[in-house]
Motif scaffolding. Structure first.
Motif, mmCIF file in Angstrom:
data_model
loop_
_atom_site.group_PDB
_atom_site.id
_atom_site.type_symbol
_atom_site.label_atom_id
_atom_site.label_comp_id
_atom_site.label_asym_id
_atom_site.label_seq_id
_atom_site.Cartn_x
_atom_site.Cartn_y
_atom_site.Cartn_z
ATOM 1 N N UNK A 197 24.720 31.434 79.732
ATOM 2 C CA UNK A 197 26.011 31.725 79.113
ATOM 3 C C UNK A 197 26.520 33.130 79.425
ATOM 4 N N UNK A 198 25.757 33.908 80.170
ATOM 5 C CA UNK A 198 26.158 35.266 80.532
ATOM 6 C C UNK A 198 27.280 35.193 81.572
ATOM 7 N N UNK A 199 28.468 35.754 81.289
ATOM 8 C CA UNK A 199 29.582 35.679 82.240
ATOM 9 C C UNK A 199 29.260 36.262 83.609
ATOM 10 N N UNK A 200 28.453 37.337 83.654
ATOM 11 C CA UNK A 200 28.095 37.911 84.950
ATOM 12 C C UNK A 200 27.280 36.936 85.790
ATOM 13 N N UNK A 201 26.348 36.272 85.159
ATOM 14 C CA UNK A 201 25.532 35.282 85.870
ATOM 15 C C UNK A 201 26.405 34.113 86.312
ATOM 16 N N UNK A 202 27.291 33.666 85.440
ATOM 17 C CA UNK A 202 28.164 32.539 85.775
ATOM 18 C C UNK A 202 29.040 32.860 86.984
ATOM 19 N N UNK A 203 29.562 34.073 87.040
ATOM 20 C CA UNK A 203 30.376 34.442 88.203
ATOM 21 C C UNK A 203 29.532 34.493 89.466
ATOM 22 N N UNK A 204 28.288 34.940 89.345
ATOM 23 C CA UNK A 204 27.420 35.069 90.524
ATOM 24 C C UNK A 204 27.041 33.713 91.102
ATOM 25 N N UNK A 205 27.074 32.658 90.275
ATOM 26 C CA UNK A 205 26.701 31.323 90.771
ATOM 27 C C UNK A 205 27.900 30.381 90.823
ATOM 28 N N UNK A 206 29.104 30.916 90.571
ATOM 29 C CA UNK A 206 30.347 30.149 90.663
ATOM 30 C C UNK A 206 30.387 28.994 89.667
ATOM 31 N N UNK A 207 29.952 29.252 88.452
ATOM 32 C CA UNK A 207 30.047 28.244 87.383
ATOM 33 C C UNK A 207 30.487 28.949 86.104
ATOM 34 N N UNK B 197 18.144 33.153 88.020
ATOM 35 C CA UNK B 197 19.445 33.219 88.684
ATOM 36 C C UNK B 197 19.862 34.674 88.926
ATOM 37 N N UNK B 198 20.802 34.903 89.850
ATOM 38 C CA UNK B 198 21.251 36.272 90.119
ATOM 39 C C UNK B 198 21.878 36.909 88.878
ATOM 40 N N UNK B 199 21.589 38.201 88.710
ATOM 41 C CA UNK B 199 22.105 39.030 87.625
ATOM 42 C C UNK B 199 21.545 38.664 86.254
ATOM 43 N N UNK B 200 20.562 37.803 86.202
ATOM 44 C CA UNK B 200 19.921 37.527 84.921
ATOM 45 C C UNK B 200 19.045 38.697 84.509
ATOM 46 N N UNK B 201 19.060 38.971 83.217
ATOM 47 C CA UNK B 201 18.186 39.982 82.633
ATOM 48 C C UNK B 201 17.527 39.390 81.389
ATOM 49 N N UNK B 202 16.486 40.034 80.931
ATOM 50 C CA UNK B 202 15.813 39.585 79.713
ATOM 51 C C UNK B 202 16.782 39.625 78.534
ATOM 52 N N UNK C 281 24.547 33.158 97.439
ATOM 53 C CA UNK C 281 23.906 34.023 96.454
ATOM 54 C C UNK C 281 23.347 35.259 97.145
ATOM 55 N N UNK C 282 23.627 36.405 96.569
ATOM 56 C CA UNK C 282 23.110 37.666 97.101
ATOM 57 C C UNK C 282 21.670 37.830 96.633
ATOM 58 N N UNK C 283 20.680 37.766 97.545
ATOM 59 C CA UNK C 283 19.279 37.851 97.110
ATOM 60 C C UNK C 283 18.948 39.169 96.419
ATOM 61 N N UNK C 284 19.727 40.208 96.699
ATOM 62 C CA UNK C 284 19.480 41.492 96.041
ATOM 63 C C UNK C 284 19.803 41.437 94.548
ATOM 64 N N UNK C 285 20.573 40.437 94.135
ATOM 65 C CA UNK C 285 20.942 40.315 92.727
ATOM 66 C C UNK C 285 19.967 39.429 91.941
ATOM 67 N N UNK C 286 19.005 38.823 92.610
ATOM 68 C CA UNK C 286 18.022 38.008 91.909
ATOM 69 C C UNK C 286 17.075 38.886 91.112
ATOM 70 N N UNK C 287 16.632 38.448 89.945
ATOM 71 C CA UNK C 287 15.675 39.249 89.179
ATOM 72 C C UNK C 287 14.362 39.382 89.936
ATOM 73 N N UNK C 288 13.662 40.480 89.732
ATOM 74 C CA UNK C 288 12.360 40.668 90.370
ATOM 75 C C UNK C 288 11.383 39.628 89.839
#
Length: 473
Positions: free
Chosen positions: A190-200, A230-235, A271-278
């Motif tokens: 439900x995070x808008x940043x994540x949704x934009x990064x995956x186009x949903x 997913x990209x830009x996901x955080x805890x 998807x930008x791999x640099x935006x994926x969580x470690x």
């Protein structure tokens, strides 16, 4: 040796899995998800329409009448989600759907003829793609086509995958009137940043509106799909998603691991791999999800599924009836599965069959009056035996040797000598316990049950072969 007093044939409840980061890092290798055994990549083109027809003709030899499960694949979406690895067709041209329904009718005619007089359906699932890409009228027409060719049990389980962005309360009402009583909703995050990064882009309000409509119109089970990694996901961001998902109160939650395989799935190249969580952060997100969901009262069913204690999945697991098939965990182990639509997989007797994955090939076969079967597999006695072992472990985390020995006429210790030796290493790490007639997956091993099952997979002979699969966690 008798089982100790604390052991039962099946667990009375799904114990909490124990999160052990060191174990996960050590054993998080690539491996199958075991929606089938052998897995679909082992299917061969030598299994063709003639083989399928032959097995359909003799599926009830011996007087055992097996009901049917139907899977219908609707491949269309009007937008692409970058993470998606499904067999899909992205188009806004709705005329493609009308044409596809015509081909589904042809396939339904061919399939129904094979089961005439013995066509009771106890389970039906519409998957995709996006099944609700179809209009309400098209969904009604398709259900009528199915009902006119098969007998749908009044007590059946009829489910559909929903995109809340494309479905309003009226469509939910229509689905209920058509007989659907279960739905799964894609949420992912439900995070808008994540949704934009995956186009949903999907608001919480859209999701909640569909859930409330489902409750109003009598759906017996609502499941939400989430993805971690997913990209830009955080805890912190995923903690908020979990809070809102738990507040929505679904009956089931599926928590999938995102596997970034852009060399296989072209859409993932967006998807930008640099935006994926470690790797460490992804593990912490997973840990958080387990803690929050189990604290909220959800039972860990296995793999990536959680359910309320009174949900039918949880009840089936307690009663020893839980099954795993191409749609995941299921309560209908005794059904033959008929796959309908492009890329769909079916299971008749001791065989699997998959339709053509390319729409053109699928349509050409039906234009020629042929079932659109691309490949499949007739399971050997060894395949059937190993499938039973893997099913028991992945569904119930326990395996008693006695029913395997009597059902398949083997000496378990002798037949699986190599596998039991390999399991000893997992026992030393605390993933399993082994007794004279029993294997149990420990709470520490439950998150790694795929790894335990891999020990019994004769097709996995080298690490090189395993690279075709996603990571276990």
């Amino acid at each position: 040796m008798q089982r100790s007093e604390h052991q039962t044939a099946f667990p009375s409840a799904s114990p909490l899995p124990a999160f052990d980061a060191e174990l996960i890092r050590r054993f998080d290798v690539s491996g199958p998800r075991y929606t089938s055994y052998p897995t679909a990549d082992r299917f061969v083109e030598a299994y063709d329409e003639a083989a399928y027809r032959a097995w359909a003709a003799k599926r009830n030899i011996g007087g055992i009448r097996r009901p049917l499960s139907l899977y219908v694949h609707i491949p269309f979406c009007d937008t692409v989600c970058f993470y998606c690895a499904c067999n899909k067709i992205i188009t806004k041209n709705r005329r493609h759907a009308a044409s596809y329904l015509g081909y589904l009718r042809k396939e339904l005619d061919l399939q129904a003829a094979l089961f005439a007089g013995d066509n009771e359906v106890r389970q039906l699932h519409f998957g995709g793609g996006t099944p609700t890409y179809l209009s309400d009228e098209q969904l009604g027409s398709l259900m009528q086509d199915i009902r006119s060719r098969f007998t749908l049990s009044p007590q059946g389980e009829y489910s559909i995958e929903i995109d809340p962005r494309k479905v309003g309360p009226h469509t939910v009402q229509v689905l209920a009137e058509l007989g659907f009583n279960r739905m799964s909703l894609g949420v992912q995050d439900l995070d808008p940043q994540v949704q934009r990064a995956v186009n949903r882009i999907q608001s919480e309000a859209q999701t909640v509106a569909v859930i409330e409509a489902a409750r109003t119109h009598g759906f017996r089970s609502v499941s939400l799909d989430l993805i971690y990694g997913l990209p830009k996901q955080t805890v912190a961001g995923f903690a908020h998603t979990l809070e809102r998902v738990i507040a929505a109160n679904p009956d089931r939650i599926a928590l999938y691991n995102y596997a970034h395989l852009p060399h296989i799935f072209k859409t993932q190249r967006q998807i930008n791999p640099a935006e994926l969580p470690s790797a460490d952060e992804k593990l912490q997100i997973f840990k958080l999800a387990i803690e929050r969901l189990t604290a909220a009262g959800y039972l860990y069913i296995g793999m990536d599924h959680f359910a309320k204690p009174d949900d039918e999945l949880a009840v089936a697991q307690r009663q020893g009836r839980l099954h795993r098939n191409f749609q995941g965990y299921s309560t209908h182990a005794g059904c033959d599965l008929v796959g309908l639509g492009v890329s769909a997989i079916g299971m008749i007797g001791p065989t699997y069959a998959q339709n053509h994955r390319a729409l053109r090939d699928y349509c050409e076969a039906l234009d020629d009056g042929r079932l659109p079967i691309m490949r499949g597999l007739e399971l050997s006695a060894d395949d059937l035996l190993r499938r039973a072992v893997i099913q028991a472990l992945i569904c119930h985390f326990e395996l008693s040797f006695e029913p395997i020995e009597s059902g398949y006429l083997i000496d378990f210790h002798r037949y699986f000598q190599r596998e039991l030796e390999a399991l000893r290493e997992l026992e030393r790490w605390g993933l399993v316990t082994i007794e004279d007639d029993w294997i149990g997956v420990t709470p520490r091993g439950r998150l790694l049950v795929r790894h335990v099952c891999m020990v019994f997979d004769k097709y996995l002979q080298s690490d090189l072969q395993r690279t075709r699969y996603s990571k276990v966690i």
